[in-house]
Design an enzyme around this catalytic site. Structure first.
Site, mmCIF file in Angstrom:
data_model
loop_
_atom_site.group_PDB
_atom_site.id
_atom_site.type_symbol
_atom_site.label_atom_id
_atom_site.label_comp_id
_atom_site.label_asym_id
_atom_site.label_seq_id
_atom_site.Cartn_x
_atom_site.Cartn_y
_atom_site.Cartn_z
ATOM 1 N N ASP A 38 3.469 -16.401 34.441
ATOM 2 C CA ASP A 38 3.286 -16.370 32.995
ATOM 3 C C ASP A 38 4.618 -16.111 32.301
ATOM 4 O OD1 ASP A 38 0.604 -16.902 32.869
ATOM 5 O OD2 ASP A 38 -0.029 -14.821 32.649
ATOM 6 N N LYS A 65 2.625 -19.310 28.322
ATOM 7 C CA LYS A 65 1.978 -19.701 27.078
ATOM 8 C C LYS A 65 2.693 -19.041 25.909
ATOM 9 C CE LYS A 65 -2.489 -19.913 29.443
ATOM 10 N NZ LYS A 65 -3.844 -19.351 29.554
ATOM 11 N N MET A 172 -1.952 -8.824 21.154
ATOM 12 C CA MET A 172 -1.840 -10.134 20.489
ATOM 13 C C MET A 172 -2.288 -10.045 19.036
ATOM 14 S SD MET A 172 -3.322 -12.432 23.666
ATOM 15 C CE MET A 172 -4.612 -11.238 24.090
#
Length: 272
Positions: A38, A65, A172
């Site tokens: 990641d 991502k 997030m």
């Protein structure tokens, strides 16, 4: 698909500091033929290990991502893991934080197992706990907070109950900070509830912004707060050394551990 002879390890990389990678996770990386990594946490750990002289011989496949942009869709990642293991290779799926905390780890495990691939999960240290600690914020503290909830800024958070003594951690959550602050302020917490935003925890750009549910969105906009960041909401923020004087108002000397539950919240210190 033929029976797999390889294996997949779902490894939690932690918040990005190689010192917080578990020993079991490091051993898996050392044995790996391929590392499927990641962006958040994982790449920082690999770079940190290299800087410390740790030599990993595995091929690294970047499937990181970015907010709002998934270069490699999750279905493709699942298929890649099964394919690589099916070729007889030892595969580490290196994920930021912990694989099972907003990491889609169980989806990857289920897909691989359905394809006949052996999978082992290696827990990691989640940023939900470790990053607030960098800012001196305990998520629980006797007499201040006895519970905490971890959610994402993308979730509907209206159902998170409690007052300032129930800590809320948002992952997030930068893009939806203004909406989240207003939503949480409508409950028992109120507009005066303290908030901390910890950017780039354990990274070179680490920075802490402290305010209240009424002010934090404007403060974050003024300071240009960016992801990755962890948002902490609740009275525990008052314990942070980054809290300004007007928020660092808890008088812990008043706490009586033998008092009835109704008397467990410390008084605010008198204003000077």
């Amino acid at each position: 698909m033929t029976a797999a002879t390889g294996k997949v390890w779902l490894v939690g990389a932690g918040p990005g500091d190689p010192g917080l990678l578990t020993v079991r996770g490091l051993r898996a990386l050392e044995r790996a033929d391929v590392i499927v990594a990641d962006r958040l946490g994982a790449r920082a750990v690999l770079d940190g290990l290299a800087a410390e002289g740790v030599i990993l011989t595995a091929e690294v496949v970047d499937v990181g991502k970015l907010p709002g942009h998934h270069a490699v869709p999750q279905d493709n990642i699942n298929a890649l893991l099964a394919q690589l293991a099916g070729e007889g290779r030892s595969v580490v799926r290196l994920k930021g934080g912990d694989p099972y905390i907003f990491g889609r780890g169980l989806e990857e495990l289920a897909f691989c197992q359905a394809a006949g691939v052996e999978v082992e999960v290696v827990a990691g240290i989640t940023s939900a706990i470790s990053v607030p600690a960098v800012a001196g914020i305990p998520l629980t503290h006797r007499g201040v907070a006895t519970a905490f909830t971890v959610a994402t800024g993308h979730d509907q958070i209206r159902e998170i109950g409690g007052g300032a003594d129930h800590t809320v951690v948002l992952l997030m959550g930068v893009g939806t900070l203004a909406h989240s602050a207003l939503t949480l302020a409508r409950g028992e917490r109120g507009l005066d509830c303290p908030v901390a935003v910890v950017e780039d925890g354990f990274g070179a750009g680490q920075r802490v912004t402290v305010g209240t549910l009424a002010t934090i969105a404007a403060q974050a906009a003024e300071r240009g707060v960016r992801s990755p960041a962890v948002v902490v909401v609740g009275d525990v923020v008052r314990l942070s050394p980054y809290a300004p004087a007007e928020l660092a108002t808890l008088d812990l000397s008043s706490f009586d551990p033998l008092a009835a539950p109704g008397g467990r919240t410390p008084r605010k210190a008198p204003s000077l």
